[in-house]
Write a protein that holds these residues in place. Structure first.
Motif, PDB file in Angstrom:
ATOM      1  N   THR A 130       0.835  -1.202   0.000  1.00 32.58           N
ATOM      2  CA  THR A 130       0.000   0.000   0.000  1.00 32.58           C
ATOM      3  C   THR A 130       0.869   1.250   0.000  1.00 32.58           C
ATOM      4  O   THR A 130       1.644   1.478   0.932  1.00 32.58           O
TER       5      THR A 130
ATOM      6  N   ILE B 268      -0.088   4.333   0.256  1.00 33.82           N
ATOM      7  CA  ILE B 268      -0.521   5.346   1.212  1.00 33.82           C
ATOM      8  C   ILE B 268       0.243   5.193   2.521  1.00 33.82           C
ATOM      9  O   ILE B 268       0.551   6.174   3.207  1.00 33.82           O
TER      10      ILE B 268
ATOM     11  N   TRP C 174      -0.929   1.011   8.571  1.00 40.55           N
ATOM     12  CA  TRP C 174      -1.727   0.478   7.469  1.00 40.55           C
ATOM     13  C   TRP C 174      -1.581  -1.037   7.425  1.00 40.55           C
ATOM     14  O   TRP C 174      -0.656  -1.584   6.827  1.00 40.55           O
TER      15      TRP C 174
ATOM     16  N   VAL D 283      -7.086  -1.986   5.640  1.00 43.51           N
ATOM     17  CA  VAL D 283      -7.409  -1.936   4.205  1.00 43.51           C
ATOM     18  C   VAL D 283      -8.675  -2.730   3.909  1.00 43.51           C
ATOM     19  O   VAL D 283      -9.563  -2.272   3.171  1.00 43.51           O
TER      20      VAL D 283
ATOM     21  N   LEU E 140     -10.701   0.122  -5.450  1.00 43.70           N
ATOM     22  CA  LEU E 140      -9.945   0.307  -4.213  1.00 43.70           C
ATOM     23  C   LEU E 140      -8.812  -0.709  -4.081  1.00 43.70           C
ATOM     24  O   LEU E 140      -7.769  -0.412  -3.485  1.00 43.70           O
ATOM     25  N   SER E 141      -9.012  -1.888  -4.619  1.00 39.66           N
ATOM     26  CA  SER E 141      -7.918  -2.862  -4.586  1.00 39.66           C
ATOM     27  C   SER E 141      -6.735  -2.391  -5.430  1.00 39.66           C
ATOM     28  O   SER E 141      -5.564  -2.676  -5.104  1.00 39.66           O
TER      29      SER E 141
ATOM     30  N   PHE F 104      -5.131   0.530  -3.135  1.00 38.76           N
ATOM     31  CA  PHE F 104      -4.408   0.019  -1.966  1.00 38.76           C
ATOM     32  C   PHE F 104      -3.448  -1.119  -2.310  1.00 38.76           C
ATOM     33  O   PHE F 104      -2.673  -1.555  -1.457  1.00 38.76           O
ATOM     34  N   ARG F 105      -3.565  -1.623  -3.543  1.00 39.53           N
ATOM     35  CA  ARG F 105      -2.760  -2.760  -3.986  1.00 39.53           C
ATOM     36  C   ARG F 105      -2.922  -3.963  -3.053  1.00 39.53           C
ATOM     37  O   ARG F 105      -1.962  -4.672  -2.737  1.00 39.53           O
ATOM     38  N   TRP F 106      -4.141  -4.150  -2.646  1.00 40.11           N
ATOM     39  CA  TRP F 106      -4.526  -5.328  -1.878  1.00 40.11           C
ATOM     40  C   TRP F 106      -6.010  -5.555  -2.051  1.00 40.11           C
ATOM     41  O   TRP F 106      -6.802  -4.628  -1.859  1.00 40.11           O
TER      42      TRP F 106
END
Length: 397
Positions: free
Chosen positions: A242, A244, A258, A263, A317-318, A321-323
């Motif tokens: 993530t 962010i 985070w 997330v 959103l994935s 957030f890369r998840w």
């Protein structure tokens, strides 16, 4: 016996007059005249026929003389109609203003709740858990008030009021125990046992409906919301991918703040909000086919729109957030969030319908009670936690 009207020499016009009982008709003429008028009416009883004789010219004159009176009656009716239309227009205007004020309250309080919930989710820990506990307590009180309402109690016996209050307190304590112990299975079982014993040993005639409604209240209002605490605070693995997190201030926890739980919670809550919004807009614009009798306003078109919006939000959103990194996992997560929210919404609608009420409470202006706003989240937390814990890789690999 036939009946006719004779107007001058234009023949006889039949009238739908019921036959009068008489022994034997005779040929007699009865003339009804009015001294001050030129209008004359003749009634002829001639054998088997009854004939009205009307002087055509005088009849037309009499009708013409009555026209001013009719015009006066018409004007009076118009005045009456105007008088009736005025209150109706005023009622429509007041109703329109009331709907506008309700919509404004809904938007303002909705934005305020969204900002507050976002801050609570970001804070996590005891702040998040205390907010869940407060919402659970109010929601439990609303639930037991619905159970005690006339619509539901018509077919069952509600639990005593002191049992309802004790159950509300137990439900509020469950999230706190979840954060402290990490697991509350023993606590929930113990609480259910003591509540059941209190109901079985009460004076009078204990009923199974009391036990079932109390046990479901503990499960619905207490146990299920605890999974949001387990999802947000229990999954403490860092979300390494993530971006962010790398820019997050050190004073607020830095990158370690985070976690996968944060997330996953943000994606799940955002997906539910998108599902409700798109379902509402889609149902308003294209809704034609009712979904179920439990909630007549819900339509299949709205469900399809809500499902698409929920999955789209989860995928977007994935990517942010890369998840999770897998597209199929993001779609499955959105799919699960949608059906959890829909099932929770229908469950609360069924309870309100049996209770015969529109809203579970009036705590939030324009939104109703806590259960009205949180019904979509009750089952979703347990489903999201189980799915992330079982199927999704914690580090998004």
């Amino acid at each position: 016996m036939a009946s006719y009207i004779e107007i001058d020499r234009y023949g006889l016009i039949p009238l739908a007059v019921a036959p009068l009982p008489c022994r034997r008709p005779s040929s007699k003429t009865l003339v009804l005249t009015r001294p001050s008028s030129k209008f004359s009416l003749g009634l002829v009883l001639h054998g088997p026929r009854t004939v009205f004789r009307i002087n055509r010219r005088r009849f037309i004159t009499a009708v013409a003389r009555t026209e001013p009176d009719r015009r006066g009656e018409d004007s009076a009716r118009e005045e009456v109609d105007k008088g009736l239309k005025l209150p109706i227009n005023e009622d429509l205007g007041s109703e329109h203003q009331q709907k506008e004020s309700q919509f404004k309250n809904r938007v303002v309080f909705g934005l305020g709740i969204g900002i507050l919930v976002g801050g609570v989710v970001l804070a996590g820990g005891w702040v998040f858990t205390a907010a869940i506990a407060a919402a659970v307590f109010v929601g439990a009180r609303e639930y037991f008030e619905l159970v005690r309402s006339h619509g539901i109690t018509a077919g069952m016996t509600p639990p005593p009021r002191y049992v309802s209050r004790v159950c509300s307190v137990i439900c509020a304590v469950m999230p706190l125990l979840t954060l402290y112990f990490g697991n509350i299975d023993v606590s929930v079982t113990s609480a259910a046992f003591f509540v059941a014993m209190a109901l079985l040993l009460q004076r009078g005639n204990p009923r199974f409906a009391q036990l079932s409604s109390a046990m479901f209240g503990l499960f619905y209002c207490g146990y299920l919301p605890c999974f949001w605490v387990k999802l947000r605070c229990g999954l403490a693995a860092p979300a390494l991918n993530t971006r962010i997190g790398t820019a997050w201030p050190f004073l607020l926890g830095g990158q370690a703040h985070w976690t996968v739980g944060l997330v996953a919670t943000l994606i799940s809550i955002s997906s539910i909000i998108a599902a409700d919004t798109y379902a509402f807009l889609g149902g308003k614009a294209f809704g034609r086919t009712p979904l179920t009798n439990i909630s007549p306003k819900k339509t299949w078109e709205g469900v399809i729109a809500g499902l698409g919006g929920c999955i789209a939000t989860s995928v977007i959103l994935s990517k942010i957030f890369r998840w999770p990194t897998s597209l199929s996992s993001a779609i499955a997560f959105g799919f699960l969030n949608f059906f959890g929210s829909l099932f929770g919404d229908l469950t609360e609608s069924m309870i309100k319908r049996d209770a015969g009420v529109k809203d579970s409470g009036s705590l939030i202006p324009g939104h109703g009670g806590i259960l009205d706003r949180a019904d979509s989240y009750i089952f979703t937390g347990a489903l999201a936690y189980s799915f992330v814990k079982t199927f999704l890789p914690l580090y998004g690999v």
